[in-house]
Design a protein around this motif. Structure first.
Motif, PDB file in Angstrom:
ATOM      1  N   SER A 193      -1.038   6.052  -6.105  1.00 21.75           N
ATOM      2  CA  SER A 193      -1.758   5.573  -4.591  1.00 21.75           C
ATOM      3  C   SER A 193      -3.063   6.009  -5.549  1.00 21.75           C
ATOM      4  O   SER A 193      -4.421   5.650  -4.110  1.00 21.75           O
ATOM      5  CB  SER A 193      -1.347   7.158  -3.185  1.00 21.75           C
ATOM      6  N   GLU A 220      -4.962   3.005  -5.996  1.00 20.24           N
ATOM      7  CA  GLU A 220      -4.679   2.007  -5.323  1.00 20.24           C
ATOM      8  C   GLU A 220      -6.171   2.378  -4.202  1.00 20.24           C
ATOM      9  O   GLU A 220      -6.716   1.527  -3.995  1.00 20.24           O
ATOM     10  CB  GLU A 220      -4.155   2.004  -4.400  1.00 20.24           C
ATOM     11  N   TRP A 224       8.892   9.084  -1.971  1.00 20.28           N
ATOM     12  CA  TRP A 224       8.308   8.698  -3.025  1.00 20.28           C
ATOM     13  C   TRP A 224       8.672   9.356  -3.772  1.00 20.28           C
ATOM     14  O   TRP A 224       9.958   8.919  -5.170  1.00 20.28           O
ATOM     15  CB  TRP A 224       6.372   7.763  -3.332  1.00 20.28           C
ATOM     16  N   SER A 269       4.218  10.513   0.563  1.00 23.63           N
ATOM     17  CA  SER A 269       4.433  11.091  -0.264  1.00 23.63           C
ATOM     18  C   SER A 269       6.109  11.462  -0.606  1.00 23.63           C
ATOM     19  O   SER A 269       6.331  11.353  -1.790  1.00 23.63           O
ATOM     20  CB  SER A 269       3.447  11.856  -1.081  1.00 23.63           C
ATOM     21  N   ARG A 321       0.843  -1.111  -0.096  1.00 24.89           N
ATOM     22  CA  ARG A 321      -0.339   0.102  -0.086  1.00 24.89           C
ATOM     23  C   ARG A 321       0.764   0.972  -0.457  1.00 24.89           C
ATOM     24  O   ARG A 321       1.281   1.649   0.938  1.00 24.89           O
ATOM     25  CB  ARG A 321      -0.749  -0.085   0.969  1.00 24.89           C
ATOM     26  N   LEU A 322       0.853   1.745  -1.383  1.00 17.62           N
ATOM     27  CA  LEU A 322       2.103   2.912  -1.482  1.00 17.62           C
ATOM     28  C   LEU A 322       1.484   4.238  -0.317  1.00 17.62           C
ATOM     29  O   LEU A 322       2.801   4.929   0.127  1.00 17.62           O
ATOM     30  CB  LEU A 322       1.554   3.680  -2.817  1.00 17.62           C
ATOM     31  N   SER A 323       0.028   4.537  -0.319  1.00 16.05           N
ATOM     32  CA  SER A 323      -0.304   5.318   1.434  1.00 16.05           C
ATOM     33  C   SER A 323       0.775   4.916   2.480  1.00 16.05           C
ATOM     34  O   SER A 323       0.493   5.881   3.646  1.00 16.05           O
ATOM     35  CB  SER A 323      -1.301   5.450   1.576  1.00 16.05           C
ATOM     36  N   HIS A 326       3.584   9.801  -6.949  1.00 12.74           N
ATOM     37  CA  HIS A 326       3.074   8.715  -5.373  1.00 12.74           C
ATOM     38  C   HIS A 326       1.616   9.542  -5.441  1.00 12.74           C
ATOM     39  O   HIS A 326       0.555   8.399  -5.257  1.00 12.74           O
ATOM     40  CB  HIS A 326       3.526   9.208  -4.003  1.00 12.74           C
ATOM     41  N   PRO A 384       8.153   0.440  -9.245  1.00 10.31           N
ATOM     42  CA  PRO A 384       6.735   0.463  -8.783  1.00 10.31           C
ATOM     43  C   PRO A 384       6.187  -0.963  -9.386  1.00 10.31           C
ATOM     44  O   PRO A 384       6.205  -1.038 -10.991  1.00 10.31           O
ATOM     45  CB  PRO A 384       5.631   1.471 -10.274  1.00 10.31           C
ATOM     46  N   HIS A 399       4.738  -3.308  -4.324  1.00 12.19           N
ATOM     47  CA  HIS A 399       6.357  -2.114  -4.656  1.00 12.19           C
ATOM     48  C   HIS A 399       7.003  -2.164  -4.566  1.00 12.19           C
ATOM     49  O   HIS A 399       7.404  -3.224  -2.869  1.00 12.19           O
ATOM     50  CB  HIS A 399       6.129  -0.804  -4.392  1.00 12.19           C
TER      51      HIS A 399
END
Length: 392
Positions: free
Chosen positions: A41, A44, A23, A20, A14-16, A37, A73, A59
């Motif tokens: 995100s 997602e 990234w 930000s 989960r990129l969150s 980001h 990514p 990721h």
């Protein structure tokens, strides 16, 4: 920079979960908007990837102690939809041999056939970018081999990254896209003067056909767009998929969130008749690299040539007025050449775990490379441009 044994690889689902800024600090100056980001995100958070979409977020991160210094990514894919590099025949052949092709590892921007950086690295501060890239590529291959995945695919990376991937046993595959280039045009008529007479007359005829329908166009910068604008755009976008008996990859919530987070990168074009909207297209704009990307188009009413006007000619007029140098029309579409676009070959990189199947794929790619080379040569013989470059 710390010694290599202090590096730590991890998978992020989960990129969150990371800031930000951390990234985005990995992105080169010419990264463009799709690697940010905010974009990834949003995919997602609105369920366009993850869940039961067949895009499992994975990721690959590289840390030096706690500091994030590199990333890919990355997604684990249960199908090959939304990639624009087609390997369905590979999957079929793999499974005919009693092996599982899916899931596979995919390093790419979902639903976005745009060339850009894929092997991300922090710069400066003693960072060895080539060393970071090497560890990430090795980590990607280890992920495939340790989890019995069939393959890893890196779509549309930059040429320098392709070389690094090739050194690690990845095979290269060609794709053809169509891009429009600004030759310092002062206006649309000046652009037309760069084309052959046949193409020039055809474009004028198509534009006149739309004009006779009394259709006008509104250009809406992302900063000025409203929820109603995006709701209409999404209606058009979804209708395009419906007409092709398919389902849209993206949902309305994504476009609204994207517009909130990155309005400066978005530009809507809406076609109207008697004040009522009937079609729309979306441009993604990157002032840093002076590029625009044609992403989506759709209509709720059929008007001959409206697609060409809304998605191409209005976009070209916008690029000329804003002095944007390159307009990427997206994957496929030979019809773009008749509208002033030129073919461009870009490549992707592929690692196949099974040695025998990798050998078969290599033979396939060698033959395909020759075929695409001949195809591009043939396209060049039908260039829409005059032989001499037009000067403003």
């Amino acid at each position: 920079m710390a010694p290599p044994d202090s590096f730590q690889l991890e998978i992020l689902d989960r990129l969150s979960d990371i800031p930000s800024n951390d990234w985005n600090a990995l992105l080169p100056a010419d990264a463009g908007p799709f690697l940010r980001h905010e974009f990834l995100s949003a995919l997602e958070e609105t369920g366009c990837v993850g869940g039961n979409t067949g895009w499992q977020v994975a990721h690959l991160l590289l840390r030096d102690d706690q500091r994030l210094i590199g990333a890919l990514p990355l997604y684990l894919k249960q199908h090959s939809y939304g990639e624009f590099v087609f390997d369905w025949s590979w999957a079929q052949a793999y499974e005919q041999q009693g092996m599982q092709y899916f899931p596979k590892a995919l390093c790419a921007i979902p639903f976005t056939p745009v060339q850009g950086s894929r092997i991300l690295s922090l710069s400066g501060d003693g960072i060895d970018a080539s060393g970071v890239a090497r560890r990430l590529i090795e980590g990607l291959k280890a992920l495939v081999l340790q989890n019995d995945l069939s393959s890893a695919h890196v779509l549309f990376p930059y040429a320098t990254e392709l070389e690094a991937l090739k050194e690690h046993g990845f095979m290269l595959r060609d794709s053809v896209q169509f891009h429009w280039h600004n030759q310092g045009f002062e206006n649309f008529e000046h652009f037309l003067s760069a084309l052959t007479m046949k193409r020039r007359k055809n474009i004028r005829r198509e534009r006149e056909q739309v004009a006779r329908e009394l259709i006008s166009f509104r250009h809406i910068p992302g900063e000025s767009s409203t929820n109603a604008d995006w709701e209409f755009f999404y209606r058009c976008y979804a209708n395009t998929y419906l007409e092709h008996r398919s389902s849209p990859y993206l949902n309305e919530a994504f476009f609204k969130l994207w517009a909130q987070r990155m309005p400066e990168n978005l530009h809507l074009i809406i076609a109207e008749r008697n004040g009522s909207p009937i079609a729309s297209s979306l441009l993604v704009v990157d002032p840093t690299t002076s590029k625009a990307y044609g992403r989506y188009w759709g209509a709720i009413e059929h008007v001959p040539c409206l697609h060409f006007e809304t998605a191409y000619y209005q976009a070209i007029e916008y690029c000329i007025s804003q002095k944007i140098q390159t307009f990427e029309g997206g994957a496929q579409g030979e019809q773009k050449m008749a509208r002033g676009f030129l073919p461009k070959t870009i490549q992707s990189a592929h690692f196949i775990a099974d040695p025998q199947f990798a050998k078969a794929v290599k033979h396939f790619l060698d033959r395909e490379h020759q075929g695409i080379g001949a195809y591009v040569d043939e396209l060049a013989e039908h260039s829409p441009l005059k032989s001499s470059k037009v000067q403003p």
